[in-house]
Design a protein around this motif. Sequence first.
Motif, mmCIF file in Angstrom:
data_model
loop_
_atom_site.group_PDB
_atom_site.id
_atom_site.type_symbol
_atom_site.label_atom_id
_atom_site.label_comp_id
_atom_site.label_asym_id
_atom_site.label_seq_id
_atom_site.Cartn_x
_atom_site.Cartn_y
_atom_site.Cartn_z
ATOM 1 N N ARG A 1 -10.590 -97.997 13.484
ATOM 2 C CA ARG A 1 -9.194 -97.601 13.280
ATOM 3 C C ARG A 1 -8.871 -97.500 11.795
ATOM 4 O O ARG A 1 -9.404 -98.228 10.977
ATOM 5 N N ASN A 2 -7.980 -96.571 11.493
ATOM 6 C CA ASN A 2 -7.699 -96.203 10.110
ATOM 7 C C ASN A 2 -6.673 -97.156 9.487
ATOM 8 O O ASN A 2 -5.583 -97.349 10.037
ATOM 9 N N ASN B 1 -3.103 -95.970 9.296
ATOM 10 C CA ASN B 1 -2.350 -95.970 10.553
ATOM 11 C C ASN B 1 -3.363 -96.280 11.642
ATOM 12 O O ASN B 1 -4.224 -95.447 11.933
ATOM 13 N N ARG C 1 -4.700 -93.870 14.232
ATOM 14 C CA ARG C 1 -5.414 -92.659 13.805
ATOM 15 C C ARG C 1 -6.907 -92.953 13.658
ATOM 16 O O ARG C 1 -7.316 -94.077 13.397
ATOM 17 N N THR D 1 -5.479 -83.882 8.353
ATOM 18 C CA THR D 1 -5.545 -85.318 8.087
ATOM 19 C C THR D 1 -5.927 -86.035 9.381
ATOM 20 O O THR D 1 -6.187 -85.393 10.412
ATOM 21 N N ALA D 2 -5.985 -87.364 9.352
ATOM 22 C CA ALA D 2 -6.544 -88.131 10.464
ATOM 23 C C ALA D 2 -5.818 -87.870 11.784
ATOM 24 O O ALA D 2 -4.628 -88.180 11.910
ATOM 25 N N PRO D 3 -6.520 -87.332 12.782
ATOM 26 C CA PRO D 3 -5.904 -87.112 14.092
ATOM 27 C C PRO D 3 -5.623 -88.428 14.825
ATOM 28 O O PRO D 3 -6.183 -89.479 14.517
ATOM 29 N N VAL D 4 -4.773 -88.342 15.824
ATOM 30 C CA VAL D 4 -4.404 -89.495 16.642
ATOM 31 C C VAL D 4 -5.590 -89.920 17.508
ATOM 32 O O VAL D 4 -6.338 -89.082 18.028
ATOM 33 N N LEU E 1 -0.497 -89.739 5.347
ATOM 34 C CA LEU E 1 -1.937 -89.828 5.588
ATOM 35 C C LEU E 1 -2.698 -89.132 4.463
ATOM 36 O O LEU E 1 -2.254 -88.102 3.935
#
Length: 557
Positions: free
Chosen positions: A229-230, A233, A236, A469-472, A517
């Motif tokens: 996990r990022n 967030n 993401r 940017t970072a997808p969900v 992000l």
Amino acid sequence: MTYQRNPVKAPRVSGMALKAFVNTLESSVGSVVLEKLVRDSGIEQWRELPADDAPPVQLPLPHGAPGAEAQSPGEQAARAIAATPVPKERETVSSFARAYREGGVDPVTVVRRIHEAIERLDSGKDRLGLFVARKPDEVLRAAEASAERLRAGRPLSVLDGVPVVLKDEVDLAGFPTTLGTKFRNQPVAADSTVAARLKAAGALILGKANMNEIGINPIGLNPHHGAARNPWNRGRITGGSSSGSGAVVAAGLCPLSIGADGGGSIRIPAALCGVVGLKATWGRIPETGVPPLCWNVAHVGPLGLTVDDVAAAYALLAGPDGHDIVAQSQPPHHLSGYEDGNLSGVRLGICWPYFEDADADVVARCKESVRALTDAGARVVEIPAPDLNTILWTHSCIILSEMAEAMLAHVKTRSADFGLDSRTNLAIGRHFRATDLVHALRHRHKLTRELLALMKDVDVLVTPTTATTAPVIPEATLPHGESNLPVVDALMRFVRLANLTGFPSLSLPAGFDREGLPVGVQLTGRPYEEHLLLRLGRVVERAAEVRTPPIHVTALR
């Protein structure tokens, strides 16, 4: 050539539908389904594309101009972190070296703080999924030895006492190298060259980082070790396959980590996690002790908080080791001109339709990076559009065929040990024909030759690193995840060519989108010119906005 990107037609599939699809691919009718899948995705156009006179052997990469000075790896690393003062709130390699030198803290205290932070961040239902294996007592003993050296004024290098994390694709003695699987559980007896060089420099290796299973997907969701996990967030993705390697640096657990990159697997998590990632020239950093997954496109390399951190790691890790055949015939690595912020005479190759084929915020931030480079004296040279269909199928055929071969023995006996996304990609790899692979290797040679010709007129290619940017994280699909090829394409659109050709490529933070992000910009250079990429990266870095992720720890205070 007019810029064109073929739309991705594959549906998004998860759950029972994905399991049924995978079972079909592995059944007696699988070859029919697979052939329709690859035909619908545009492979026939590629199969008919002439490779001219290119043989299926990679073109030897030219060496270029030598460095202006000869320095030891340790001297070069020290030069990198001393190049520019870093704000104290950023815990870079330089920050650790300064704190130890001034006596405000020692490696033992640092390691204890980090272990406490890891226990807090990487356990329980809200874990970040960063690590797959650690031995805290061993790290503490290494920290005690480092503290003794520092007190005696005899550090092994600028990395002495600095925490580092290895992707679980890199051998570390006493640990299994699982490759993100659940079946490679035997500890290895010897260190990889990368691990051995880090230990010789006094670095404190905290453990093995989570990764996408066998590095076959750029998302970062592992069905066995959990989703990474990022820190920006936790809902993401980190990107992959060096998912944990990107997240640990962003979270402040270390200023450096090691990843591996067969198709953007260092640069993608670097971009999505807001850190710096270097895929050096093919063979520049030895792969000895990195289990083979994709021989022709694989690279191992550093991710770091800043360009200086990555430059220091590059200086210490690059160079032949006497074992890796690809690493043997190369010029000495160097950081000539690294501190020179005057970019007069540097030519930036940009194809604007390609550059702008990304989300609006990504394009805007990356254009700001270009502006920083031109403000420093560089100039933009417009270049022709890449043939994305040729690059896509050439890369996909090589990497998936090689991964299918690398995992074939286990697939034959226990294919269910793999996650569903890995089984899908391995089935595609087994489906490619022998003629497809030879065709791909010929096009690899042709693409390398064409890129060398193009880069006679430019010094560096500039693109976004990822188109988004970072997808969900698709929470409802965990732990198995999903097949979502449009997301994969958005993450890999700009990264494949550097893997195919072996050219060096650097991702670095360019700013943030409207949701906060990170955005990554990518610089790709000529073979063995990592020093130029790092030099330009420092200019971009100085101009980019700096923030701290919501999930972040400090070790020095």
